[in-house]
Design an enzyme around this catalytic site. Structure first.
Site, PDB file in Angstrom:
ATOM      1  N   GLU A 127     -17.378  -5.607  -3.445  1.00  0.00           N
ATOM      2  CA  GLU A 127     -18.452  -6.595  -3.248  1.00  0.00           C
ATOM      3  C   GLU A 127     -18.059  -8.003  -3.697  1.00  0.00           C
ATOM      4  O   GLU A 127     -18.861  -8.701  -4.308  1.00  0.00           O
ATOM      5  CB  GLU A 127     -19.707  -6.159  -4.032  1.00  0.00           C
TER       6      GLU A 127
HETATM    7  C1  TNX Z   1     -22.930  -0.873  -5.280  1.00  0.00           C
HETATM    8  S1  TNX Z   1     -20.666   0.899  -5.391  1.00  0.00           S
HETATM    9  C2  TNX Z   1     -22.037  -1.312  -6.233  1.00  0.00           C
HETATM   10  C3  TNX Z   1     -22.504  -1.525  -7.604  1.00  0.00           C
HETATM   11  C4  TNX Z   1     -23.975  -1.318  -7.739  1.00  0.00           C
HETATM   12  C5  TNX Z   1     -24.397  -0.115  -6.951  1.00  0.00           C
HETATM   13  C6  TNX Z   1     -25.829   0.235  -7.106  1.00  0.00           C
HETATM   14  C7  TNX Z   1     -19.958  -0.359  -5.713  1.00  0.00           C
HETATM   15  C8  TNX Z   1     -18.538  -0.306  -5.644  1.00  0.00           C
HETATM   16  N1  TNX Z   1     -20.693  -1.415  -6.018  1.00  0.00           N
HETATM   17  O1  TNX Z   1     -22.144  -2.792  -8.055  1.00  0.00           O
HETATM   18  O2  TNX Z   1     -24.270  -1.130  -9.085  1.00  0.00           O
HETATM   19  O3  TNX Z   1     -24.112  -0.352  -5.599  1.00  0.00           O
HETATM   20  O4  TNX Z   1     -26.129   1.428  -6.487  1.00  0.00           O
END
Ligand code: TNX
Length: 513
Positions: free
Chosen positions: A327
């Protein structure tokens, strides 16, 4: 008349005695034990082994600690403290832990257990295998028995070994901080189900949780809060080592994650120079993602990462360091790629292998890397094409922070609702088209903690889903079936209660009365 009375008295005495001795049932059919994860094979021979105050645990060389773990568990259950005796001979009574197993299909974590009236033998090729056998043995006992009442273990034989080498859970201590004792509790829960990898998310926008001696403000400032604005916290290197050792004694390797280049606001708030504009960011206590990035064009960024991974690698006996990489919405791809390239080299320099979220597959991966599939099949396929291995953590199936249903108290639902049956009924090999079993390191269930701040809340999301993830990673696909599993799961409620676990009482599970 007198005779009548004494007969009455005797029969009353016998009734009381009978009732008293029946207060705990004596199980005799090993195949009726609700084991989770399900062992490869279980056969029963209809008798009992008795654990009493005189039970001795014999250990072969190399199994002293494993023996101590078992003795400690038996003492907590029954009050009996078995003596541990080192031995070179094959024993004929008591509990015998041995490394003499020869069957090659047991691998490094399988075990054989033979229970007869005089003796329990657990044999494996490594202490890890014995430890797994011990977890199986403990499931034949109550969690807590009346003090110093003999324990009865049904006789029979078990042969068992895991489907996947990596059986993981992830705990995000960045969003909410969890204390050393709380993480130990989490580790104990994992160990009960033979999970062997704890991926710990040590940093995030909301908090930096691991002491880095060369960059002390990371924890001073970056560790000082959490989601919701609470006091946060961090582990000193000593405390972290305590966790690593505690986990190791339970056959669990800790995989530390330092997420980058995104999810770094806590670091950016601690050191102004890590920001492209040279200005420290405000601490962040909300739950948005994707707004922060390390300054990929500045040399100091790489000095920082080198220092952090240098100190972290020295605290990490496991082979992997997790670099996050997810992300990174505020890092243009043309910056992300050279950044991850350099970060990979830094990890290698410190003698560790790289694991990262599936986004890192956009970069030329170094040899022996692993990619964690959470969302993007295309990324994961790119990783496979590059020869990387995959940890399977699909958000839609294996995210412990997803709500069970629309009435769930805690959790999020961006990837959907995950009821207990959904959490159990999926197949790692079917998550990425064309993936082969040899390309899968294992599976991992992730607990993000935006919505949970203490162990009661953690337990609500983790139980009863975690045992199901453990079974998916341990038991072969053709042996798994929800309708059969749910009966075994339903029998766990007394154990959960005795352990004080605040589980979600899903109506899809036939809980025992
Ligand atoms: C996605 S999964 C994220 C996290 C969040 C989560 C909440 C991932 C690699 N990144 O930063 O906490 O969703 O469900």
């Amino acid at each position: 008349m007198k005779k009548m009375k004494s007969i009455l008295k005797i029969s009353l005495f016998m009734t009381i005695l009978f009732q008293f001795s029946c207060t705990t049932e004596t199980p005799t059919d090993l195949t009726q034990t609700a084991f989770i994860p399900k062992p490869v094979s279980v056969t029963a021979t209809g008798g009992n082994f008795e654990i009493s105050g005189s039970t001795v645990i014999y250990v072969q060389e190399g199994l002293q600690k494993t023996g101590e773990y078992l003795a400690g568990a038996i003492e907590r259950i029954s009050g009996f403290a078995p003596e541990i005796v080192a031995t070179k001979e094959a024993e004929t009574s008591g509990i015998y832990l041995s490394l003499s197993a020869t069957s090659p299909d047991l691998g490094s974590e399988g075990y054989e257990m033979k229970i007869d009236k005089k003796m329990i033998t657990i044999s494996a090729t490594s202490p890890a295998g014995c430890f797994n056998g011990i977890q199986t043995l403990l499931q034949t006992m109550p969690v807590k028995a009346p003090a110093r009442e003999k324990l009865h273990i049904p006789t029979g034989e078990i042969r068992d070994f895991p489907e996947y080498a990596y059986r993981g859970a992830m705990l995000d201590v960045g969003r909410h901080f969890f204390s050393v004792d709380e993480v130990k509790q989490f580790i104990d829960y994992m160990a009960m189900y033979k999970l062997n990898a704890l991926h710990i998310g040590l940093t995030n926008d909301q908090g930096w949780r691991i002491e880095i001696k060369s960059w002390p403000k990371l924890t001073e400032i970056g560790g000082s809060t959490e989601v919701g604005g609470g006091p946060g916290g961090f582990y000193t290197q000593e405390q972290y080592t305590e966790l690593v050792n505690y986990a190791q004694e339970r056959n669990i390797t800790i995989i530390p994650e330092i997420d980058m280049p995104g999810h770094t606001n806590a670091a950016l708030a601690s050191y102004a120079e890590l920001n492209c504009d040279g200005k420290a960011r405000e601490l962040y206590t909300g739950i948005e993602v994707g707004f922060s990035t390390l300054c990929t064009g500045k040399e100091i960024t790489y000095q920082f990462i080198d220092d952090v991974f240098g100190e972290l690698a020295a605290l990490t006996p496991g082979e992997y360091i997790h670099i996050g990489g997810d992300e990174s919405h505020s890092t243009p791809l043309e910056d992300y790629i050279p950044f991850v390239n350099r970060v990979q080299q830094i990890v290698l320099k410190h003698g560790k292998k790289v694991v990262g979220w599936d986004e890192i597959a956009n970069v030329a991966l170094v040899e022996n890397s692993a990619v964690q599939f959470w969302d993007n099949v295309k990324n994961t396929t790119m990783a496979l094409e590059q020869g990387a291995k995959v940890v399977i953590s699909p958000a839609k199936k294996a995210y412990l922070d997803m709500q069970y249903d629309s009435t769930s108290t805690f959790g999020l639902h961006w990837a959907g609702y995950i009821e207990v049956d959904t959490a159990y009924s999926w197949e790692p090999l079917e998550q990425v088209p064309g993936i082969k079993k040899e390309q899968i390191v294992g599976i991992e269930a992730a607990l993000w903690t935006e919505t949970v701040s203490n162990m009661d809340e953690v337990e609500y999301l983790v139980f009863p889903r975690l045992p199901g993830y453990a079974e998916i990673s341990w038991a072969a696909p053709n042996t798994r079936n929800w309708d059969e599993y749910k009966i075994r799961l339903g029998k766990q409620n007394k154990r959960f209660d005795a352990l004080g676990i605040d589980y979600f009482p899903s109506t899809r599970v036939p809980w025992e009365e």
